[in-house]
Scaffold this active site. Structure first.
Site, PDB file in Angstrom:
ATOM      1  CD  GLU A   4      18.437 -25.033 -16.339  1.00  0.00           C
ATOM      2  OE1 GLU A   4      18.979 -25.984 -15.763  1.00  0.00           O
ATOM      3  OE2 GLU A   4      17.831 -25.132 -17.435  1.00  0.00           O
ATOM      4  CG  ASP A   6      20.378 -24.426 -11.150  1.00  0.00           C
ATOM      5  OD1 ASP A   6      19.288 -24.570 -10.567  1.00  0.00           O
ATOM      6  OD2 ASP A   6      20.564 -24.807 -12.329  1.00  0.00           O
TER       7      ASP A   6
END
Length: 477
Positions: A93, A146
């Protein structure tokens, strides 16, 4: 750049060593400063929404350089990593967030280093294992979706900004990663975004991973619009189902959810079993804000309006706290966190109330933090609000290599005193500046490669510049 001094005793036969070390330091210092000097920002005007007019000239540069100096650390062979909460560790991330920030900051050295680091730690499916110790060891297996989404979109920006003729083929890598996401991180047959390549789907998804603006861009870039538009549509359906199924207050989606909107039973390790609007869900308003300012999507606007209504119901941005139950009860009232405030500030761009938008930016700017997550998202939100998270696929996106660019460049924007306009070619042009009410303020004919307009006596606010029949929004600080 941090400099650590310690007192040392120079033994005669070691003198040359310390001289060499000193000059090595100087070389590193000059190189680092040169890279920082390359940092620049577009401060673009979005096609939709209202942007703050109270962004100071150096705000975005300052927040980026501070973030870079605090969290970006070099490995070997040109690799960089972003330090996590445990500073010896990095997570996928954070690498992807760093790619977003560095590409929009024109920081090619850092961007390339982060992408190389990402690639060093991919699993069999081609996605980065989510947690790494330093520069060497995988300690958390498999991907987090993500990260893949942010990294893939950042590669698209890199392709449009720097082109794909160098050591890294950004276009090829972007298309490859988009294909990997489609194959391994979107549930087959349902268009539900999975939270990772190795788990999740209809039984567990993460609404804060939904990035419909990216999905639309992926579709155009990879010539697969039907598929990616379907993923965007499904994402909104899940958001709305989650709000409806759980009688949520305003925009307060839960951290984790099933595709039908009910709570997942697979995330017992999450805070409140994933049933609160907490540090995952906090990012959702920013994701939807991007879809709105890029594409003007009505579903994005509707969700953002819920965010705006929530802020007003709390009494303003300075009354936003880190975390809420879906019923709207604050979890923590002893501190503020840009993770939450900035996401709401981003959603505020849907509003036509300039004062409200400006208040959101001011509150975000006034919430600095040393924490990895909050500091990184604060920088991302400030980029988004300032026009430095523009849609790279828009035709007027600027390429620093000059292949795809406007006939001219307007800078700085926002502007404090003098506004500069530089042209690729010299010919007769008419530049007109209007107030937001349509009053003509400046009329200037130029026949040169550069023009300078004195706006120092004008009030802060939004103005419109017309050049050869094309209009551009100018923000006066």
């Amino acid at each position: 750049m941090r400099i650590y001094w310690e007192r040392i005793k120079i033994i005669p036969n070691m003198k040359n060593y310390y001289i060499l070390t000193f000059f090595t330091y100087l070389l590193f210092s000059f190189t680092a400063n040169a890279q920082i000097a390359a940092v620049s920002f577009e401060n673009a005007d979005y096609q939709f929404g209202t942007q703050p007019t109270n962004i100071s000239t150096n705000d975005i540069y300052d927040v980026y350089v501070s973030w870079r100096n605090t969290f970006a650390e070099p490995c070997n062979n040109g690799r960089y990593r972003i330090k996590f909460d445990t500073s010896s560790q990095s997570v996928s991330e954070g690498i992807a967030y760093g790619m977003l920030l560095s590409v929009y900051a024109n920081d090619k050295e850092l961007f390339d280093g982060l992408w190389l680091y990402y690639q060093d730690f991919v699993n069999a499916n081609g996605v980065m294992n989510w947690k790494i110790e330093g520069c060497t060891t995988v300690i958390g297996n498999n991907g987090a979706t993500d990260a893949e989404l942010d990294a893939a979109y950042a590669l698209i920006v890199a392709d449009k900004k720097w082109e794909s003729t160098g050591a890294i083929n950004y276009e090829s890598d972007a298309l490859s990663l988009i294909s990997i996401i489609k194959t391994h991180e979107v549930e087959n047959g349902t268009n539900v975004l999975k939270p990772g390549d190795a788990w999740g789907g209809s039984n567990t998804t993460n609404p804060s991973y939904f990035a419909p603006g990216y999905f639309r861009a992926f579709g155009v870039y990879s010539n697969d619009t039907a598929f990616w538009n379907a993923v965007a549509t499904t994402s909104y359906a899940i958001l709305n189902a989650n709000l409806s199924q759980n009688n949520a207050s305003y925009n307060l989606v839960s951290d984790w959810s099933k595709a039908d909107g009910t709570y997942s039973n697979e995330v017992s390790w999450a805070y409140d079993q994933g049933r609160s609007y907490y540090y995952d869900a906090a990012r959702t308003p920013w994701r939807m804000a991007i879809d709105y300012v890029w594409y003007g999507d009505t579903q994005a606007a509707a969700y953002n309006q819920l965010c705006i209504d929530f802020v007003n119901a709390q009494g303003g941005f300075n009354e936003i706290y880190p975390g809420y139950s879906q019923a709207g009860v604050a979890i923590n009232t002893g501190y503020k966190d840009a993770t939450f405030t900035g996401a709401y500030s981003s959603a505020a761009m849907t509003s036509i109330n300039q004062s409200f938008v400006n208040n959101g930016y001011s509150e975000l700017k006034n919430q600095p933090t040393a924490a990895y997550f909050g500091a990184t998202l604060r920088a991302i939100y400030m980029f988004a609000l300032s026009g430095n998270m523009y849609n790279a696929l828009e035709e007027n996106t600027l390429s620093v290599n000059g292949t795809v660019q406007n006939e001219f460049k307007i800078f700085p924007n926002p502007v404090l005193d003098y506004l500069n306009v530089s042209f690729k070619t010299s010919k007769a042009r008419v530049i007109t500046l209007y107030s937001i009410n349509g009053q003509q303020l400046i009329l200037k004919t130029v026949n040169a490669l550069e023009a300078k307009l004195d706006l120092s006596e004008f009030n802060s606010g939004i103005y419109f510049m017309n050049i050869d029949g094309e209009s551009y929004k100018i923000i006066k600080s």
